[in-house]
Enzyme design. Structure first.
Site, PDB file in Angstrom:
ATOM      1  N   SER A 231       0.858  -1.195   0.000  1.00 57.98           N
ATOM      2  CA  SER A 231       0.000   0.000   0.000  1.00 57.98           C
ATOM      3  C   SER A 231       0.882   1.228   0.000  1.00 57.98           C
ATOM      4  CB  SER A 231      -0.890   0.018   1.239  1.00 57.98           C
ATOM      5  OG  SER A 231      -1.508   1.287   1.413  1.00 57.98           O
TER       6      SER A 231
ATOM      7  N   TYR B  22      -1.868  -0.184  10.212  1.00 62.75           N
ATOM      8  CA  TYR B  22      -1.964  -0.582   8.805  1.00 62.75           C
ATOM      9  C   TYR B  22      -0.674  -0.256   8.064  1.00 62.75           C
ATOM     10  CZ  TYR B  22      -3.844  -1.037   4.077  1.00 62.75           C
ATOM     11  OH  TYR B  22      -4.058  -1.416   2.768  1.00 62.75           O
TER      12      TYR B  22
END
Length: 256
Positions: free
Chosen positions: A140, A153
């Site tokens: 990501s 995250y």
């Protein structure tokens, strides 16, 4: 170009979102696809739809965070032939800072996003060493730039990029290529659910706001991520390994 005939691909989290788009595209390009997911309903329906369209697609229920379960599923797939492609896509998200992230949530991100990816690598690579292959780990842009309220995250996706580089280095001699993809915001059912839960009555307003954080002016489409994954797993990308590919509408380089 970009055909995957006579190749077997495993796609984790393949029942929805980016994983669904990858499983669908790979099946259309001739691969035998195994969808690994905990969501039986959507994954089974996808496998049935693709099979009816003439592709060879199977569903295997699998919790990637459980190594014994992963090994059993992977070994059963390998027993039917080679494993040529692994799409390490299954993952979970979380919103929070270092202060607001609970220990339970931190452990959950580690268990699924980090250990789950390791489990798949640990169990697939011994089979892939026999004839080589291509691995894509879904990272990501949260691993590349600072994003508010994405502490756990971002941590987990940074680990993904680290694992990608390590695997690419360790298995060069086995003709195993390993790369990662780092999307920005992609319009998936997860985004819709997030907006409904956190901004009831303001979904469209917030969707537009989030879309505009990408300089290109919109969110990505799952199919666009799938197209990049297809290229990286194809023979045309045989000279590429150990790379991370941001696909982000300009987010990491053009935001000032």
């Amino acid at each position: 170009m970009f055909r995957l005939d006579h190749k077997t691909a495993i796609v984790t989290g393949g029942g929805s979102g980016i994983g669904k788009a990858i499983a669908t595209l790979f099946a259309h390009q001739g691969a035998t696809v195994y969808i690994l997911d905990l969501d039986e309903k959507n994954a089974i329906q996808l496998a049935e739809d693709l099979t009816k369209a003439g592709s060879t697609v199977y569903f295997r229920k699998c919790d990637v965070s459980q190594q014994a379960e992963v090994k059993q599923v992977v070994d059963s797939i390998a027993a039917a032939g080679s494993i040529d492609i692994l799409i390490n896509n299954a993952g979970v998200s979380h919103i929070g800072t270092a202060e607001s992230t609970s220990e339970a949530d931190f452990d959950r991100l580690l268990r699924v996003n980090v250990k789950g990816m390791y489990n798949m690598l640990h169990c697939v690579i011994p089979h892939m060493k026999k004839s080589g292959g291509s691995i894509i780990n879904m990272a990501s842009i949260a691993a590349l730039v600072g994003i508010p309220d994405r502490f756990a995250y971002s941590m987990s996706k940074g680990a993904v990029i680290g694992m990608t580089l390590s695997v690419a280095k360790d298995y060069l001699s086995y003709n195993i290529r390993c790369n990662s993809i780092s999307p920005a915001r992609v319009h998936t059912p997860f985004v819709d659910g997030f907006l409904q839960k956190n901004y009831p009555g303001r979904e469209q307003e917030m969707f537009d706001k989030l879309s505009k954080t990408q300089p290109i002016g919109r969110m990505g489409k799952p199919e666009e991520i799938a197209s990049l994954a297809l290229y990286l797993c194809s023979n045309e990308a045989s000279f590429i390994t150990g790379c991370d590919y941001p696909i982000d509408g300009g987010f990491t380089k053009l935001n000032n």
